[in-house]
Design a protein around this motif. Sequence first.
Motif, PDB file in Angstrom:
ATOM      1  N   THR B  14       0.825  -1.086  -0.160  1.00  0.00           N
ATOM      2  CA  THR B  14      -0.091   0.003   0.084  1.00  0.00           C
ATOM      3  C   THR B  14       1.019   1.201  -0.085  1.00  0.00           C
ATOM      4  OG1 THR B  14      -1.696  -1.366   1.172  1.00  0.00           O
ATOM      5  CG2 THR B  14      -1.863   1.163   1.219  1.00  0.00           C
ATOM      6  N   ASP B  15       0.913   2.244  -0.953  1.00  0.00           N
ATOM      7  CA  ASP B  15       1.700   3.113  -1.067  1.00  0.00           C
ATOM      8  C   ASP B  15       0.881   4.165  -1.529  1.00  0.00           C
ATOM      9  OD1 ASP B  15       4.455   2.569  -0.640  1.00  0.00           O
ATOM     10  OD2 ASP B  15       4.250   1.022  -2.093  1.00  0.00           O
ATOM     11  N   ASP B  16       1.564   5.364  -1.415  1.00  0.00           N
ATOM     12  CA  ASP B  16       0.982   6.697  -2.037  1.00  0.00           C
ATOM     13  C   ASP B  16       1.939   7.073  -3.030  1.00  0.00           C
ATOM     14  OD1 ASP B  16      -0.886   7.075  -0.063  1.00  0.00           O
ATOM     15  OD2 ASP B  16       0.273   8.186   1.270  1.00  0.00           O
ATOM     16  N   VAL B  17       1.248   7.413  -4.145  1.00  0.00           N
ATOM     17  CA  VAL B  17       1.956   7.703  -5.629  1.00  0.00           C
ATOM     18  C   VAL B  17       1.650   9.096  -6.024  1.00  0.00           C
ATOM     19  CG1 VAL B  17       2.785   5.257  -5.947  1.00  0.00           C
ATOM     20  CG2 VAL B  17       0.813   6.312  -6.882  1.00  0.00           C
ATOM     21  N   GLU B  18       2.525   9.699  -6.489  1.00  0.00           N
ATOM     22  CA  GLU B  18       2.290  10.813  -7.596  1.00  0.00           C
ATOM     23  C   GLU B  18       1.308  10.213  -8.600  1.00  0.00           C
ATOM     24  OE1 GLU B  18       4.529  14.361  -8.806  1.00  0.00           O
ATOM     25  OE2 GLU B  18       6.124  13.167  -7.885  1.00  0.00           O
ATOM     26  N   PRO B  19       0.385  11.066  -9.175  1.00  0.00           N
ATOM     27  CA  PRO B  19      -0.653  10.376 -10.201  1.00  0.00           C
ATOM     28  C   PRO B  19       0.129  10.123 -11.502  1.00  0.00           C
ATOM     29  CG  PRO B  19      -1.907  12.088  -8.983  1.00  0.00           C
ATOM     30  CD  PRO B  19      -0.244  11.933  -8.575  1.00  0.00           C
ATOM     31  N   ARG B  20       1.023  10.871 -11.645  1.00  0.00           N
ATOM     32  CA  ARG B  20       1.915  10.790 -12.844  1.00  0.00           C
ATOM     33  C   ARG B  20       2.952   9.618 -12.863  1.00  0.00           C
ATOM     34  NH1 ARG B  20       6.246  15.576 -12.980  1.00  0.00           N
ATOM     35  NH2 ARG B  20       7.129  15.436 -11.138  1.00  0.00           N
ATOM     36  N   THR B  21       2.983   9.162 -11.747  1.00  0.00           N
ATOM     37  CA  THR B  21       4.329   8.089 -11.633  1.00  0.00           C
ATOM     38  C   THR B  21       3.947   6.815 -12.480  1.00  0.00           C
ATOM     39  OG1 THR B  21       4.521   8.711  -9.564  1.00  0.00           O
ATOM     40  CG2 THR B  21       5.527   6.433  -9.932  1.00  0.00           C
ATOM     41  N   LEU B  22       4.929   6.538 -13.474  1.00  0.00           N
ATOM     42  CA  LEU B  22       4.862   5.180 -14.209  1.00  0.00           C
ATOM     43  C   LEU B  22       4.887   4.129 -13.261  1.00  0.00           C
ATOM     44  CD1 LEU B  22       6.783   6.556 -17.286  1.00  0.00           C
ATOM     45  CD2 LEU B  22       4.511   6.435 -16.920  1.00  0.00           C
ATOM     46  N   LEU B  23       4.250   2.996 -13.512  1.00  0.00           N
ATOM     47  CA  LEU B  23       4.442   1.695 -12.866  1.00  0.00           C
ATOM     48  C   LEU B  23       5.985   1.335 -12.884  1.00  0.00           C
ATOM     49  CD1 LEU B  23       3.131  -0.719 -11.612  1.00  0.00           C
ATOM     50  CD2 LEU B  23       2.781  -1.819 -13.920  1.00  0.00           C
ATOM     51  N   VAL B  24       6.843   1.358 -13.946  1.00  0.00           N
ATOM     52  CA  VAL B  24       8.136   0.975 -13.948  1.00  0.00           C
ATOM     53  C   VAL B  24       8.820   1.900 -12.887  1.00  0.00           C
ATOM     54  CG1 VAL B  24       8.840   2.712 -15.693  1.00  0.00           C
ATOM     55  CG2 VAL B  24      10.188   0.218 -14.891  1.00  0.00           C
ATOM     56  N   HIS B  25       8.536   3.177 -12.584  1.00  0.00           N
ATOM     57  CA  HIS B  25       9.483   3.905 -11.596  1.00  0.00           C
ATOM     58  C   HIS B  25       8.717   3.763 -10.277  1.00  0.00           C
ATOM     59  CE1 HIS B  25      10.247   6.840 -15.098  1.00  0.00           C
ATOM     60  NE2 HIS B  25      11.302   6.089 -14.800  1.00  0.00           N
ATOM     61  N   TYR B  26       7.473   3.307 -10.181  1.00  0.00           N
ATOM     62  CA  TYR B  26       7.030   2.866  -8.779  1.00  0.00           C
ATOM     63  C   TYR B  26       7.588   1.283  -8.546  1.00  0.00           C
ATOM     64  CZ  TYR B  26       3.935   0.450  -5.332  1.00  0.00           C
ATOM     65  OH  TYR B  26       3.241  -0.026  -4.246  1.00  0.00           O
ATOM     66  N   LEU B  27       7.877   0.508  -9.308  1.00  0.00           N
ATOM     67  CA  LEU B  27       8.511  -0.605  -9.192  1.00  0.00           C
ATOM     68  C   LEU B  27       9.709  -0.465  -8.699  1.00  0.00           C
ATOM     69  CD1 LEU B  27       6.883  -3.067 -12.076  1.00  0.00           C
ATOM     70  CD2 LEU B  27       6.423  -3.072  -9.660  1.00  0.00           C
ATOM     71  N   ARG B  28      10.669   0.294  -9.405  1.00  0.00           N
ATOM     72  CA  ARG B  28      12.075   0.399  -9.111  1.00  0.00           C
ATOM     73  C   ARG B  28      12.284   1.121  -8.189  1.00  0.00           C
ATOM     74  NH1 ARG B  28      15.844  -0.556 -12.867  1.00  0.00           N
ATOM     75  NH2 ARG B  28      17.088   1.252 -12.092  1.00  0.00           N
ATOM     76  N   GLU B  29      11.660   2.591  -7.788  1.00  0.00           N
ATOM     77  CA  GLU B  29      12.051   3.481  -6.957  1.00  0.00           C
ATOM     78  C   GLU B  29      11.343   3.280  -5.736  1.00  0.00           C
ATOM     79  OE1 GLU B  29      11.828   7.215  -9.206  1.00  0.00           O
ATOM     80  OE2 GLU B  29      12.860   6.524 -10.776  1.00  0.00           O
ATOM     81  N   CYS B  60       6.527   1.160 -18.634  1.00  0.00           N
ATOM     82  CA  CYS B  60       6.430   2.510 -18.924  1.00  0.00           C
ATOM     83  C   CYS B  60       5.311   3.000 -19.412  1.00  0.00           C
ATOM     84  CB  CYS B  60       7.833   2.779 -19.699  1.00  0.00           C
ATOM     85  SG  CYS B  60       7.704   2.313 -21.342  1.00  0.00           S
ATOM     86  N   THR B  61       4.544   2.212 -19.692  1.00  0.00           N
ATOM     87  CA  THR B  61       3.372   2.924 -20.477  1.00  0.00           C
ATOM     88  C   THR B  61       1.927   2.621 -19.542  1.00  0.00           C
ATOM     89  OG1 THR B  61       4.347   1.784 -22.221  1.00  0.00           O
ATOM     90  CG2 THR B  61       2.163   3.014 -22.967  1.00  0.00           C
ATOM     91  N   VAL B  62       2.240   2.190 -18.365  1.00  0.00           N
ATOM     92  CA  VAL B  62       1.301   2.100 -17.617  1.00  0.00           C
ATOM     93  C   VAL B  62       1.440   2.966 -16.185  1.00  0.00           C
ATOM     94  CG1 VAL B  62       0.026   0.443 -15.799  1.00  0.00           C
ATOM     95  CG2 VAL B  62       0.888  -0.349 -18.215  1.00  0.00           C
ATOM     96  N   LEU B  63       0.394   3.799 -15.703  1.00  0.00           N
ATOM     97  CA  LEU B  63       0.674   4.479 -14.623  1.00  0.00           C
ATOM     98  C   LEU B  63       0.409   3.679 -13.292  1.00  0.00           C
ATOM     99  CD1 LEU B  63      -1.633   7.373 -15.676  1.00  0.00           C
ATOM    100  CD2 LEU B  63       0.835   7.525 -15.445  1.00  0.00           C
ATOM    101  N   ALA B  64       1.257   4.023 -12.452  1.00  0.00           N
ATOM    102  CA  ALA B  64       1.122   3.215 -11.173  1.00  0.00           C
ATOM    103  C   ALA B  64      -0.342   3.082 -10.815  1.00  0.00           C
ATOM    104  CB  ALA B  64       1.933   3.748 -10.053  1.00  0.00           C
ATOM    105  N   VAL B  65      -0.956   4.247 -10.575  1.00  0.00           N
ATOM    106  CA  VAL B  65      -2.482   4.191 -10.377  1.00  0.00           C
ATOM    107  C   VAL B  65      -3.362   3.370 -11.132  1.00  0.00           C
ATOM    108  CG1 VAL B  65      -2.147   6.531  -9.328  1.00  0.00           C
ATOM    109  CG2 VAL B  65      -3.163   6.281 -11.667  1.00  0.00           C
ATOM    110  N   GLN B  66      -2.773   2.870 -12.247  1.00  0.00           N
ATOM    111  CA  GLN B  66      -3.612   1.849 -13.259  1.00  0.00           C
ATOM    112  C   GLN B  66      -3.600   0.675 -12.644  1.00  0.00           C
ATOM    113  OE1 GLN B  66      -1.930   3.579 -16.969  1.00  0.00           O
ATOM    114  NE2 GLN B  66      -4.088   3.186 -17.825  1.00  0.00           N
TER     115      GLN B  66
END
Lengths: 832, 183
Positions: B14-29, B60-66
């Motif tokens: 369970t995480d808070d993310v910026e809406p613009r965060t890409l899934l790949v950046h969420y996974l990595r960072e 890189c084409t999926v938003l983390a929020v998706q």
Amino acid sequence: MTAVEDPAAPDTPVQMAPAKEVGQARRRKEDARLITGETQWTDNIVLPGMLHMAMLRSPVAHARITHLDVSAAKDRPNVVAVYTGADFAEEQGSLPCAWPVTPDMVNPGHPSIAVDQVNHVGEAVAVVVARTRTAAADALEAIDVDYEPLPVVLDMEQAVQAGSPLVHDSISSNTSYHFVFDAGEAGTGADTDQAFADAEVTVSRRFVQQRLIPAFMEPRSVVVQPTRDNYTMWSATQIPHVLRVMAAMVTGIPEHKLRVIAPDVGGGFGGKLQVNPEEILALLVARRLGRPVKWTETRGESLMAAHHGRDQVQFIDVAADREGNVKGLRCRILADMGAYLRLITPGVPVLGAFMFPGIYKFPAYRFECDGVFTNKVPTDAYRGAGRPEATFAIERIMDELAAELGMDPLELRRKNWIGAEEFPFTTVAGLEYDSGDYAQATEQALELIGYDELRAEQQRRRESNDPVQLGIGFSTFTEMCGLAPSRVLGSLAYGAGGWESASIRMLPTGKVEVVTGSTPHGQGHETAWSQLVADQLGVPFEDVEVLHGDTAISSRGMDTYGSRSLVVGGTAVVKAAEKVVQKARAIAAHLLEASEDDLEFTGGKFSVKGTPGTGIGIQEVALAVFAAHDYPEGIEPTIDAEATYDPVNFSFPHGTHICAMEVDTETGFVKIRKYASVDDVGTIVNPLIVEGQMHGGLAQGIAQALYEEAIYDADGNLTTGSFVDYLLPSAADLPHFDTGNTVHPAPGNPIGAKGVGEAGCIASTPAVVNAALDAVRHLGVTDIRMPLTPERVWRAMHQGGDGGDRAAATSNAQGVTSSEAATASVTEGDQQ
Amino acid sequence: MTQINVRVDGESYTDDVEPRTLLVHYLREQLGKVGTVVGCDTSNCGACTVHLDGQAVKSCTVLAVQADGSQVTTIEGIAGEGIGGTLHPVQRAFHEMHGLQCGFCTPGMIMASIDLLKENPDPSETEVREGIEGNLCRCTGYQNIVRAVQQAAAEMRGAAPGDPDTSPAAVDTAAAEHVVAQS
């Protein structure tokens, strides 16, 4: 350029142990971490308090910076600092160019960050440092810059004309250097002009080597951690050792205070053989702030600002008699340097200068090259570096000569190539080719591709006027690898040597650490070096660990490029192993109470001659020497060893590549029907790795012929700035390759290896273009500009010329100044 | 910031993310799942391919929020757990067939290949080439990747349930179950 004779060298010849591991298709040790996602890429590194850098890059190709205001960017959230060229003007120095190819070469200097003028699109003009990657990127838009445009210099042929606008005001022309090799003057051949004056037939062509982008898959990335006056730099580089020396010299950080680590590196192909502006900036920023910083490029930045490759215009003249005996070769090259000279920018054409004669016995040869500045990103090494350009020129012009003579292209090659019995053969360029058999490789390749059947089909299609025509193209090539004998590099004014270093540490439990100065980025050193050491020391393959890519671990090294790793670095490993055995022999003799002379070493074990089955293993000696309770007087209690190997000659892989190509004469669409290659890379340590290297090289060479081109518009914008526009081939774009080998070991190194990393890339491009031309030559087409897009192929067939842009076609007719003795075929390619 | 709930490689986050965060950046960072990498900005290279609810996507084409409420499987979640955990047949085949050199494209290539084999368990050479054309490799010329995918296909078709030499993670949906079962 001939092999350096040095009878005084103290090196004793190294004996290769019987091959047990060498020659085996060992699966790679490297794979375990790579297939599970446990790899350590530079961008994976996260340090406490680490900051992120983002670059503002010039959107214009040539301009004065008249106004630069970063204050708003500094006020953005989480931004720690913003720097411009003015901030680093006093300390950034110039990026190094290690190869002044002529004494009067002009080098305008290369700032890491522009101070008051930008000279290519993508040049850094400001650096934002922020707490997060996104904060740094976001703040870029708050930087205010005004540019006063300057005339843009893009076309080399125009750039060298008197009165052309200048890339650099500080120098008097756009020509950096004029390099000449003349065999007549060098005493390695006859007078070239005379050869052309006496020739019965001459053919001249203008070939364009388009600009390419190395496009390694892992974007460049660098992390710098400062600890008071010590710095650790992780970088996605091919050259941690060279980078350390150069970065120390550029920044003034003492070399012993700088440690450079290349962790897992995701491909390079020459593109990471560089001291990058961003690496220097990361050091400068880390030094200024005293905090760790990271920079990882986007793909767009990579395509725009990492160095490019190739980009030559070649005017090639060949002279022969009516029977097809070649008499002379004359090459005049314009080589695009881009806006600056990077690490070996000017040297790339020089690496090709000696290879234009290829495998043929030319009695006369002259090469001249102008290095030309333009407002584009600098060129530098890309897989093959100079040798693909040379190979393309010679293999294309041989086909043109064959067409002029009405001869079969293969027959012309056979008539002129060096016979197997003639090795070692000193060429007209002064190189001593080491070994090989061009006829044997060719026969095997013909068989592999099913040549007779393809020719029959070609005939049928020709006769039935099939809209899809078939062509068969050859490339019978050689290259110079194993870079390089240090003295030869010295004679060419290169700024470093070409040796390689290795050391072997025997651990108390008998396990073995091999430290290599050659730094892999996909080539499989960990596996191949383990195979070499397993054989030389008689230890299990699994007991060997290969360490590399960290200047604190491998203190000496010249890194990886030029198909040098196995030839030079592998030999250093073998030499170090030989020293380990010598040292262990003395300990073993002592422990066995025998004379050293009475010991033999086989299968990892020392035993008294004639008493196999007794004795002591080298891994046991390692433990004994660790305990050091009982060893001979007068020697050190260690069997570790280090070796440095400086090659005495280049190695010369060769091969025959055959491409069968379908050309749709109605649409211009080309399709490789079959591709076969037989390469002689000398002794093969690991056939799986060799095959993989061949495949990868073929893909890149074929991609030059068919797909890839870095294109700048008239304003100097890179229009192929993403993978949408720069066409890297996918699996669906490439054919199946039929590869084979002949094996003539290199006599110059104990392994017998010649190098394989660049072979496929160097050989394949002309084979593909020759195949396309063979399919449509009967329609009057004599050249097609690379890449062979359907549009270009169609234009060449239906509108004449090489199908390239019209401006270039115009300059073609004007440009062939060195070819006045040539036949009317000079302008054949330009007939409308 | 937006809160998301995601199950990645069998673990819930369970995480808070910026809406613009890409899934790949969420996974990595944010999750440290650095096995998945970024190779381009334009969704051409496929290096970032992961499975989202069992289907290959370019992360890189999926938003983390998706990905909120979804199951994500990365290269780090397809083998058995721990050092020496059983490799997925596609991982093993890439190793056996020398389907990788520098290895940067490999995680994405393997994830795309697993998805391909789920759709087509017995692909021809052409079908493999077309099936992985969204993933770029600069090192191998693809030939050994094609071999690897076909070898894995053969193994996965022939694998008997419970075969100790074959990962139970025979296909991706099974992989997710396999991982979940161990968590």
